[in-house]
Scaffold this motif. Structure first.
Motif, mmCIF file in Angstrom:
data_model
loop_
_atom_site.group_PDB
_atom_site.id
_atom_site.type_symbol
_atom_site.label_atom_id
_atom_site.label_comp_id
_atom_site.label_asym_id
_atom_site.label_seq_id
_atom_site.Cartn_x
_atom_site.Cartn_y
_atom_site.Cartn_z
ATOM 1 N N PHE A 346 45.941 54.388 42.930
ATOM 2 C CA PHE A 346 46.501 55.743 42.884
ATOM 3 C C PHE A 346 47.838 55.827 43.616
ATOM 4 C CE2 PHE A 346 46.764 60.178 44.425
ATOM 5 C CZ PHE A 346 46.749 60.824 43.198
ATOM 6 N N PHE A 347 47.975 55.149 44.741
ATOM 7 C CA PHE A 347 49.196 55.244 45.545
ATOM 8 C C PHE A 347 50.125 54.050 45.350
ATOM 9 C CE2 PHE A 347 46.133 57.835 47.942
ATOM 10 C CZ PHE A 347 46.848 59.018 48.018
ATOM 11 N N CYS A 348 49.871 53.220 44.361
ATOM 12 C CA CYS A 348 50.722 52.048 44.133
ATOM 13 C C CYS A 348 52.145 52.498 43.797
ATOM 14 C CB CYS A 348 50.151 51.200 42.999
ATOM 15 S SG CYS A 348 51.140 49.746 42.613
ATOM 16 N N PRO A 349 53.161 52.041 44.540
ATOM 17 C CA PRO A 349 54.534 52.487 44.277
ATOM 18 C C PRO A 349 55.195 51.784 43.098
ATOM 19 C CG PRO A 349 54.522 50.967 46.122
ATOM 20 C CD PRO A 349 53.078 51.146 45.718
ATOM 21 N N PHE A 350 54.584 50.733 42.580
ATOM 22 C CA PHE A 350 55.193 49.978 41.494
ATOM 23 C C PHE A 350 54.868 50.616 40.144
ATOM 24 C CE2 PHE A 350 54.123 46.975 44.944
ATOM 25 C CZ PHE A 350 55.426 46.623 45.318
ATOM 26 N N ASN A 351 55.648 50.227 39.146
ATOM 27 C CA ASN A 351 55.466 50.776 37.802
ATOM 28 C C ASN A 351 54.251 50.124 37.150
ATOM 29 O OD1 ASN A 351 55.844 52.224 35.507
ATOM 30 N ND2 ASN A 351 57.629 51.084 34.805
ATOM 31 N N PHE A 352 53.094 50.548 37.621
ATOM 32 C CA PHE A 352 51.837 49.955 37.188
ATOM 33 C C PHE A 352 50.789 51.062 37.141
ATOM 34 C CE2 PHE A 352 47.709 48.294 38.714
ATOM 35 C CZ PHE A 352 47.396 47.461 37.653
ATOM 36 N N PHE A 353 49.932 50.994 36.163
ATOM 37 C CA PHE A 353 48.834 51.957 36.026
ATOM 38 C C PHE A 353 49.387 53.377 35.889
ATOM 39 C CE2 PHE A 353 44.547 53.624 37.011
ATOM 40 C CZ PHE A 353 43.815 52.753 36.234
ATOM 41 N N HIS A 354 50.373 53.530 34.987
ATOM 42 C CA HIS A 354 50.927 54.837 34.620
ATOM 43 C C HIS A 354 51.495 55.557 35.851
ATOM 44 C CE1 HIS A 354 48.872 53.982 30.902
ATOM 45 N NE2 HIS A 354 47.696 54.063 31.486
ATOM 46 N N SER A 356 54.296 57.217 36.347
ATOM 47 C CA SER A 356 54.854 58.558 36.153
ATOM 48 C C SER A 356 53.762 59.624 36.137
ATOM 49 C CB SER A 356 55.652 58.607 34.849
ATOM 50 O OG SER A 356 54.834 58.229 33.749
ATOM 51 N N SER A 357 52.622 59.314 35.533
ATOM 52 C CA SER A 357 51.516 60.280 35.506
ATOM 53 C C SER A 357 50.911 60.451 36.890
ATOM 54 C CB SER A 357 50.443 59.825 34.514
ATOM 55 O OG SER A 357 50.956 59.748 33.203
ATOM 56 N N ARG A 358 50.807 59.346 37.650
ATOM 57 C CA ARG A 358 50.273 59.465 39.010
ATOM 58 C C ARG A 358 51.202 60.286 39.895
ATOM 59 N NH1 ARG A 358 50.539 54.971 41.436
ATOM 60 N NH2 ARG A 358 51.369 53.554 39.860
ATOM 61 N N LEU A 359 52.516 60.069 39.748
ATOM 62 C CA LEU A 359 53.463 60.845 40.535
ATOM 63 C C LEU A 359 53.401 62.322 40.174
ATOM 64 C CD1 LEU A 359 56.585 58.475 40.539
ATOM 65 C CD2 LEU A 359 55.017 58.926 42.422
ATOM 66 N N LEU A 360 53.229 62.613 38.889
ATOM 67 C CA LEU A 360 53.117 64.007 38.473
ATOM 68 C C LEU A 360 51.868 64.655 39.066
ATOM 69 C CD1 LEU A 360 54.028 66.401 36.757
ATOM 70 C CD2 LEU A 360 52.732 65.425 34.841
ATOM 71 N N LEU A 361 50.765 63.918 39.100
ATOM 72 C CA LEU A 361 49.540 64.453 39.686
ATOM 73 C C LEU A 361 49.716 64.708 41.188
ATOM 74 C CD1 LEU A 361 46.595 65.272 39.441
ATOM 75 C CD2 LEU A 361 45.960 62.857 39.704
#
Length: 705
Positions: A346-354, A356-361
């Motif tokens: 959930f908190f991974c800063p890399f472009n992995f596991f969507h 942009s969607s995690r940042l939006l959440l």
């Protein structure tokens, strides 16, 4: 009475003399004796006419922009089609004279040419739709203007519209016909009907690979779920290594937390799937960026992966702690590894596991927390409602943090986190309701300029959450201040218990009524679909509405149980099992509720006062635009098969045939900027804004806003 009437009449006469008769310009006349219009009226009329002139200038400017963009795109397509036709002739010459020596090259060039023509044809159809949408938009704007103002502008502006390139569109139709003919001669033996069928057939996209991944993860999850079921049926789960404390009951809140999150992912994917099939543009409702919107199969793949992780950890923990097998790893490792894996993803800063969607959440959750001090959108409303349904998960999160930060998961005889906490759980149950109430108050404040009775519905909605505070308060007071024994039939009900039952019933009935009448817009007794409403997106499954109405009544009681710290009524069910049942039922109820809630919002019948939307996507894939020194080229898209999809997936792939066959000095610029195409169903206001710049180095966006 006579004196009162005289006083009122005298007051009216004085007000008329002071405010009207002495106003500037009142009673004045010109040299010919005609009454003059007051100065203030002249100013008002001047402002109105200036506004009308500004509207006329804006309409002309927007028409010029839309028409200019359209003509430049047509010219770019004409040049591009000419080059493709030349290369098609060269390829045909190679087939006739060099078929034996250049077989592989010809086969590869055939595929590239077919793909290039298909992409170009679909882009031409999109450009034609662009012209139609803008022509319709101008027409509807003028009709609405003439309907709401005394100025009749449509008759004068129609001549400009009919003379514009957006009306007849002969050039784009010629290009479409030429493309169909070229494709028919090259790949369909001259048959136009077969060529059109091939040009419009759906192409394969990344759904094939996602389906493979979903099947792989589900296939891994099924045997793990079978193992888990066998452990419970076998009855050996209770035979744990730990004594005297049954350690498994202390780990169950950890697994319940991540199990509810995984279930929420599955239900969200199912919601997106239903909206996709029902043509409900949820991306527009939530204001999602089309470039980062997840389609349902991506969400299913993510949920299936999380399910495998959850089941694997749970099976390993139960199997190892119940002495079914020995993996040589401390049993405390499994729930800790699961928690760390979820947090890292959930908190991974890399472009992995969507990402942009995690940042939006994350951004939305932060916006919910600071809702009294910032702008509130519909997405904030929705996430706030979901958080009220995940109160039990918030309490489990607090327990998980305590479990792993105090070392309770290592010390087999420690009971620190299971010691009843009299303060923190009620606060965690209170916070989502408080955030949601603050959102309602914030919207009420933001709409203070709107003098409408429905503005007060936000305060009525805030009152709904205020009633929920009573449930939390008296359930906590009952547990902390009362020692009533449920097993004693003669035990009297204290007033904490009575007040909890009172607020329990009132809160449940209040929220249930609000769901039916306000959130869903049902209960319209004069509707043709009595007792539902006139417009139904799920009309083929009308039973679903009645299921929601009935099930929501019973499931609302489980929601009230989730916000209660303790249940002051004997249920003969263990608190741990009751927590699992209540949390699961409530999250299912919430996402069932969201199906009808988003439908009602999309229909526009929920009386939303305003909407702030950055993206209004078209019901098909967006494309990209690049502008060289002299021309603008509408580049080909590799994912134009979703012409019936309301969830656009922006993919840009310039035609490889075009890049390979064009000479270096004739190729267009490789730099591209996205063109956001917009439509809101039967939208009446569509503007095309193109920023033209004399400098060849600057690029421009073609935006329909």
């Amino acid at each position: 009475c006579a004196v009162l009437c005289c006083a009122v009449c005298g007051g009216c006469v004085m007000w008329w003399r002071l405010c009207i008769a002495q106003s500037p310009g009142y009673g004045a006349s010109d040299e010919e004796g005609r009454p003059m219009v007051p100065v203030e009226e002249n100013r008002r009329l001047a402002v109105v006419y200036e506004m009308e002139n500004e509207i006329t200038r804006m309409l002309r400017a927007e028409l010029d922009k839309a028409q200019g963009f359209f003509l430049q795109q047509v010219h770019a397509f004409e040049v591009r089609l000419g080059h493709i036709a030349e290369e098609a002739d060269r390829l045909q010459h190679m087939k006739e004279h060099e078929a034996d020596t250049q077989a592989r090259t010809i086969q590869k060039a055939d595929k590239v040419l077919e793909r290039s023509l298909t992409h170009m044809y679909r882009q031409l159809m999109m450009l034609d739709n662009f012209a139609q949408l803008n022509y319709t938009a101008f027409t509807k704007l003028l009709e609405k203007h003439d309907e709401m103002t005394p100025f009749k502008k449509k008759a004068k502006f129609d001549a400009l519209l009919h003379a514009s390139a957006l009306h007849k569109r002969p050039l784009i139709k010629q290009l479409i016909t030429r493309t169909e003919t070229l494709f028919a001669n090259s790949f369909s033996e001259g048959s136009l009907s077969r060529a059109k069928a091939k040009l419009w057939q759906r192409q394969h996209d990344d759904w094939d690979w996602d389906a493979l991944h979903i099947g792989l993860f589900v296939g891994m999850a099924v045997p793990l779920a079978a193992f888990l079921l066998l452990f419970f049926i076998g009855g050996k789960v209770e035979d744990l290594k730990y004594t005297p404390i049954d350690k498994s009951q202390y780990v169950l809140p950890v697994y319940r937390l991540f199990g509810i999150i995984t279930l929420a992912c599955w239900l969200w994917g199912f919601n997106v799937f239903v909206w996709h099939k029902s043509r409900i543009n949820h991306s527009y409702i939530f204001g999602f960026d089309p470039s980062s919107t997840l389609r349902f199969h991506r969400i299913f793949k993510m949920a299936a992966f999380l399910t495998v992780l959850w089941l694997l950890s749970f099976v390993c923990y139960l199997g190892d702690s119940g002495a079914h097998f020995d993996l040589g790893i401390p049993v405390e490792t499994w729930p800790l590894a699961l928690a760390l894996t979820f947090l890292c993803m959930f908190f991974c800063p890399f472009n992995f596991f969507h990402r942009s969607s995690r940042l939006l959440l994350m951004k939305t959750i932060l916006s919910v927390i600071v809702s009294p001090f910032g702008r509130v959108t519909f997405l904030d409303f929705y996430v706030g409602d979901v958080l009220t349904s995940m109160v039990k998960s918030l309490v489990d999160f607090q327990y998980t943090v305590c479990f792993y930060t105090t070392g309770d998961f290592i010390d087999s005889v420690s009971d620190a986190c299971n010691t009843p906490n009299k303060v923190l759980p009620p606060i965690l149950s209170f916070l989502p309701l408080f955030w949601r109430m603050m959102q309602c108050i914030r919207i009420f404040i933001d709409t203070k300029r709107i003098h409408h009775v429905w503005r007060w519905k936000h305060m009525a909605n805030a009152l709904k959450y205020l009633v929920g505070f009573g449930v939390i308060l008296f359930s906590s007071l009952h547990e902390n201040l009362t020692t009533v024994s449920y097993s004693d039939p003669d035990a009297a009900w204290d007033w904490y218990r009575v007040m909890w039952v009172f607020f329990f019933v009132i809160s449940t009935l209040y929220t249930y009524t609000w769901d039916i009448l306000m959130d869903w817009g049902l209960g319209q007794w004069s509707s043709k679909n009595y007792p539902l409403r006139d417009e139904l997106f799920y009309s083929r499954h009308r039973w679903f509405y009645y299921y929601c109405i009935v099930s929501n009544f019973f499931f609302r009681f489980f929601w009230t149980l989730t916000i209660s710290k303790a249940v002051p009524v004997e249920t003969h069910i263990s608190s741990s099992l009751l927590g699992w049942i209540a949390a699961t039922v409530e999250i299912v109820r919430r996402f069932t509720w969201s199906l009808v809630r988003i439908e009602n919002e999309y229909l526009g019948t929920s009386d939303t006062t305003f909407r702030d939307s950055d993206f209004i996507p078209l019901p098909f894939s967006v494309n990209k635009v690049s502008r060289p020194a002299q021309n603008l080229e509408l580049s080909a898209s590799a994912d134009l098969d979703s012409a019936d999809d309301f969830s656009p997936s922006p993919s840009s792939l310039k035609s490889s045939w075009y890049n390979e066959t064009m000479p270096a000095h004739e190729s267009f610029s490789d730099s591209e900027e996205g063109a956001k195409f917009a439509s809101a169903g039967e939208v009446a206001t569509i503007r095309a804004r193109t920023i033209w710049n004399e400098h060849a180095s600057n690029e421009s966006d073609a935006i329909i806003n």
